[in-house]
Design a protein around this motif. Sequence first.
Motif, PDB file in Angstrom:
ATOM      1  N   TRP A  45       0.918  -1.212  -0.038  1.00  0.00           N
ATOM      2  CA  TRP A  45      -0.045   0.082   0.104  1.00  0.00           C
ATOM      3  C   TRP A  45       0.794   1.372   0.020  1.00  0.00           C
ATOM      4  N   LYS A  46       1.921   1.174   0.777  1.00  0.00           N
ATOM      5  CA  LYS A  46       2.944   2.334   0.956  1.00  0.00           C
ATOM      6  C   LYS A  46       3.489   2.684  -0.689  1.00  0.00           C
ATOM      7  N   LYS A  47       3.686   1.775  -1.335  1.00  0.00           N
ATOM      8  CA  LYS A  47       4.060   1.999  -2.647  1.00  0.00           C
ATOM      9  C   LYS A  47       2.950   2.080  -3.683  1.00  0.00           C
ATOM     10  N   LEU A  48       2.003   2.254  -3.370  1.00  0.00           N
ATOM     11  CA  LEU A  48       0.867   2.376  -4.393  1.00  0.00           C
ATOM     12  C   LEU A  48       1.086   3.348  -5.463  1.00  0.00           C
ATOM     13  N   GLY A  49       1.114   2.911  -6.594  1.00  0.00           N
ATOM     14  CA  GLY A  49       1.277   4.038  -7.802  1.00  0.00           C
ATOM     15  C   GLY A  49      -0.018   4.335  -8.299  1.00  0.00           C
ATOM     16  N   ASN A  50       0.057   5.150  -9.368  1.00  0.00           N
ATOM     17  CA  ASN A  50      -1.157   5.682 -10.056  1.00  0.00           C
ATOM     18  C   ASN A  50      -1.966   4.682 -10.459  1.00  0.00           C
ATOM     19  N   ILE A  51      -1.267   3.683 -11.384  1.00  0.00           N
ATOM     20  CA  ILE A  51      -1.957   2.748 -12.268  1.00  0.00           C
ATOM     21  C   ILE A  51      -2.513   1.645 -11.211  1.00  0.00           C
ATOM     22  N   ASN A  52      -1.883   1.454 -10.157  1.00  0.00           N
ATOM     23  CA  ASN A  52      -2.427   0.535  -9.043  1.00  0.00           C
ATOM     24  C   ASN A  52      -3.660   0.860  -8.420  1.00  0.00           C
ATOM     25  N   VAL A  53      -3.978   2.166  -8.370  1.00  0.00           N
ATOM     26  CA  VAL A  53      -5.105   2.542  -7.800  1.00  0.00           C
ATOM     27  C   VAL A  53      -6.329   2.177  -8.735  1.00  0.00           C
ATOM     28  N   PHE A  54      -5.903   2.379  -9.858  1.00  0.00           N
ATOM     29  CA  PHE A  54      -7.317   1.739 -10.944  1.00  0.00           C
ATOM     30  C   PHE A  54      -7.371   0.327 -10.908  1.00  0.00           C
ATOM     31  N   VAL A  55      -6.096  -0.426 -10.576  1.00  0.00           N
ATOM     32  CA  VAL A  55      -6.332  -1.858 -10.491  1.00  0.00           C
ATOM     33  C   VAL A  55      -7.095  -2.175  -9.277  1.00  0.00           C
ATOM     34  N   LEU A  56      -7.024  -1.487  -8.245  1.00  0.00           N
ATOM     35  CA  LEU A  56      -7.342  -1.729  -6.852  1.00  0.00           C
ATOM     36  C   LEU A  56      -9.067  -1.491  -7.092  1.00  0.00           C
ATOM     37  N   ASN A  57      -9.400  -0.440  -7.847  1.00  0.00           N
ATOM     38  CA  ASN A  57     -10.740  -0.310  -8.227  1.00  0.00           C
ATOM     39  C   ASN A  57     -11.418  -1.289  -9.080  1.00  0.00           C
ATOM     40  N   LEU A  58     -10.461  -1.737  -9.748  1.00  0.00           N
ATOM     41  CA  LEU A  58     -10.978  -2.942 -10.765  1.00  0.00           C
ATOM     42  C   LEU A  58     -11.341  -4.152  -9.946  1.00  0.00           C
ATOM     43  N   GLY A  59     -10.424  -4.580  -8.903  1.00  0.00           N
ATOM     44  CA  GLY A  59     -10.856  -5.544  -8.126  1.00  0.00           C
ATOM     45  C   GLY A  59     -12.032  -5.540  -7.375  1.00  0.00           C
ATOM     46  N   LEU A  60     -12.161  -4.218  -6.806  1.00  0.00           N
ATOM     47  CA  LEU A  60     -13.176  -4.019  -5.972  1.00  0.00           C
ATOM     48  C   LEU A  60     -14.707  -3.811  -6.606  1.00  0.00           C
ATOM     49  N   GLY A  61     -14.593  -3.627  -7.861  1.00  0.00           N
ATOM     50  CA  GLY A  61     -15.721  -3.718  -8.945  1.00  0.00           C
ATOM     51  C   GLY A  61     -16.184  -5.011  -9.106  1.00  0.00           C
ATOM     52  N   ASN A  62     -15.116  -5.890  -9.258  1.00  0.00           N
ATOM     53  CA  ASN A  62     -15.400  -7.289  -9.233  1.00  0.00           C
ATOM     54  C   ASN A  62     -16.127  -8.197  -8.061  1.00  0.00           C
ATOM     55  N   PHE A  63     -15.662  -7.766  -6.895  1.00  0.00           N
ATOM     56  CA  PHE A  63     -16.319  -7.865  -5.621  1.00  0.00           C
ATOM     57  C   PHE A  63     -17.695  -7.614  -5.512  1.00  0.00           C
ATOM     58  N   LEU A  64     -18.147  -6.310  -6.226  1.00  0.00           N
ATOM     59  CA  LEU A  64     -19.435  -6.056  -6.009  1.00  0.00           C
ATOM     60  C   LEU A  64     -20.509  -6.833  -6.663  1.00  0.00           C
ATOM     61  N   TYR A  65     -19.789  -7.610  -7.801  1.00  0.00           N
ATOM     62  CA  TYR A  65     -20.783  -8.480  -8.394  1.00  0.00           C
ATOM     63  C   TYR A  65     -20.828  -9.905  -8.087  1.00  0.00           C
ATOM     64  N   LEU A  66     -19.773 -10.459  -7.591  1.00  0.00           N
ATOM     65  CA  LEU A  66     -19.692 -11.981  -7.270  1.00  0.00           C
ATOM     66  C   LEU A  66     -20.943 -12.101  -6.359  1.00  0.00           C
ATOM     67  N   PRO A  67     -21.093 -11.445  -5.256  1.00  0.00           N
ATOM     68  CA  PRO A  67     -22.080 -12.150  -4.373  1.00  0.00           C
ATOM     69  C   PRO A  67     -23.580 -12.167  -5.099  1.00  0.00           C
ATOM     70  N   SER A 103     -15.415  -2.055 -14.793  1.00  0.00           N
ATOM     71  CA  SER A 103     -14.125  -2.667 -15.460  1.00  0.00           C
ATOM     72  C   SER A 103     -13.813  -1.807 -16.840  1.00  0.00           C
ATOM     73  N   ILE A 104     -14.760  -1.712 -17.547  1.00  0.00           N
ATOM     74  CA  ILE A 104     -14.327  -1.045 -18.983  1.00  0.00           C
ATOM     75  C   ILE A 104     -13.728   0.406 -18.420  1.00  0.00           C
ATOM     76  N   GLY A 105     -14.304   1.200 -17.420  1.00  0.00           N
ATOM     77  CA  GLY A 105     -13.623   2.422 -17.195  1.00  0.00           C
ATOM     78  C   GLY A 105     -12.185   2.320 -16.748  1.00  0.00           C
ATOM     79  N   PHE A 106     -12.149   1.511 -15.770  1.00  0.00           N
ATOM     80  CA  PHE A 106     -10.867   1.541 -15.245  1.00  0.00           C
ATOM     81  C   PHE A 106      -9.751   0.679 -16.120  1.00  0.00           C
ATOM     82  N   LEU A 107     -10.327  -0.041 -16.860  1.00  0.00           N
ATOM     83  CA  LEU A 107      -9.351  -0.525 -17.945  1.00  0.00           C
ATOM     84  C   LEU A 107      -8.986   0.717 -18.928  1.00  0.00           C
ATOM     85  N   THR A 108      -9.738   1.660 -19.183  1.00  0.00           N
ATOM     86  CA  THR A 108      -9.605   2.729 -19.898  1.00  0.00           C
ATOM     87  C   THR A 108      -8.585   3.619 -19.365  1.00  0.00           C
ATOM     88  N   CYS A 109      -8.650   3.708 -18.074  1.00  0.00           N
ATOM     89  CA  CYS A 109      -7.912   4.636 -17.375  1.00  0.00           C
ATOM     90  C   CYS A 109      -6.479   4.082 -17.290  1.00  0.00           C
TER      91      CYS A 109
END
Length: 331
Positions: A45-67, A103-109
């Motif tokens: 987390w301390k080394k979190l870069g710009n792109i990794n913020v979008f990757v984190l949101n990409l993963g959170l978006g997946n968890f919204l749908y899985l349940p 997912s489409i939005g964060f892949l674009t970012c």
Amino acid sequence: MSDGKQTHLLFSLYENKLLPGIYIFVFFMALGTNGWGLKSLLQKWKKLGNINVFVLNLGLGNFLYLPALPFLAVYYLMEKNWIFGDAFCKITRFCFNLNLYGSIGFLTCISVYRYLAIVHPLRVMGRLTVTHSVAISVMVWLLVSVQSLPDMFYDKTTNKNNTRKCYHTTSRASVEDYLRYSLGWTLTGFLIPLLITLGCYGHVIVVLCRTNTTDKVLKQKCLKLLFILILLFSVCYIPYHVLKNLTLYSRVLLNRNTLEIPWERGVFGAHQISRGLVCLNSALNPLVYLHTVEDISAQVRQLLQQTRQMFNCWCTSNPGRVPVSQNVDEV
């Protein structure tokens, strides 16, 4: 047996048997891969870069749908009989849309940031911070929510033949208005991001190929990520959007009392298959982690190596239980 009855049986087999299996498979696979990917991100987390913020949101978006996937699996196993209430039907569809267009939005970012870092490094170096990435992520979620919210105001459930349907789009009465909404949604939520992504990576590849001094590792990394994005869009996103709108258009024609639409049944069946494919994006998105997050590829190789060593040690200590080949590499 007539061709019409045979086709109907194939569609029923897919909807009631294969599609629920796909949902369950994606649920467990995506739960594991996304959990592992997010854990790797949070450990750094301390080394979190710009792109990794979008990757984190990409993963959170997946968890919204899985349940929602187990409930959809039950729905199709019960031959499309929704027993969980009208409100939860709309919530389930809303979570699907948040995951898909998020997912489409964060892949674009990710694509835009890669483009800026490689093609215009001097202009953006030090100017784009993690705070900017967080602000852009919030804007993406807001935009996706605004695009998806009108979908909840259309009819989603209806009683038919003593069963309660949970529509992926809407009921027959509202389908013409829904088609117009769907076309606008496809344009802003899918087509424009697709063109931006292809434009960014197309330019990146041209620049990397023209520059002989470019690091070969960076070039290979960009080519692999481009391949993953093309795979995601080709398998998950493009067929779904094309067939969804064609199916809606065929329903509009049927409402207008068109006598016969020869392609309607084939398009409907293909759209059902695309709905199974589009949910695979939750399981395929973690592939992006391998090419955007530091050291994860090395972690995968280390994990596989440790697993192999453990297996070899177990075989050595239990020679009577498992027949060990003289050459383990040939097993």
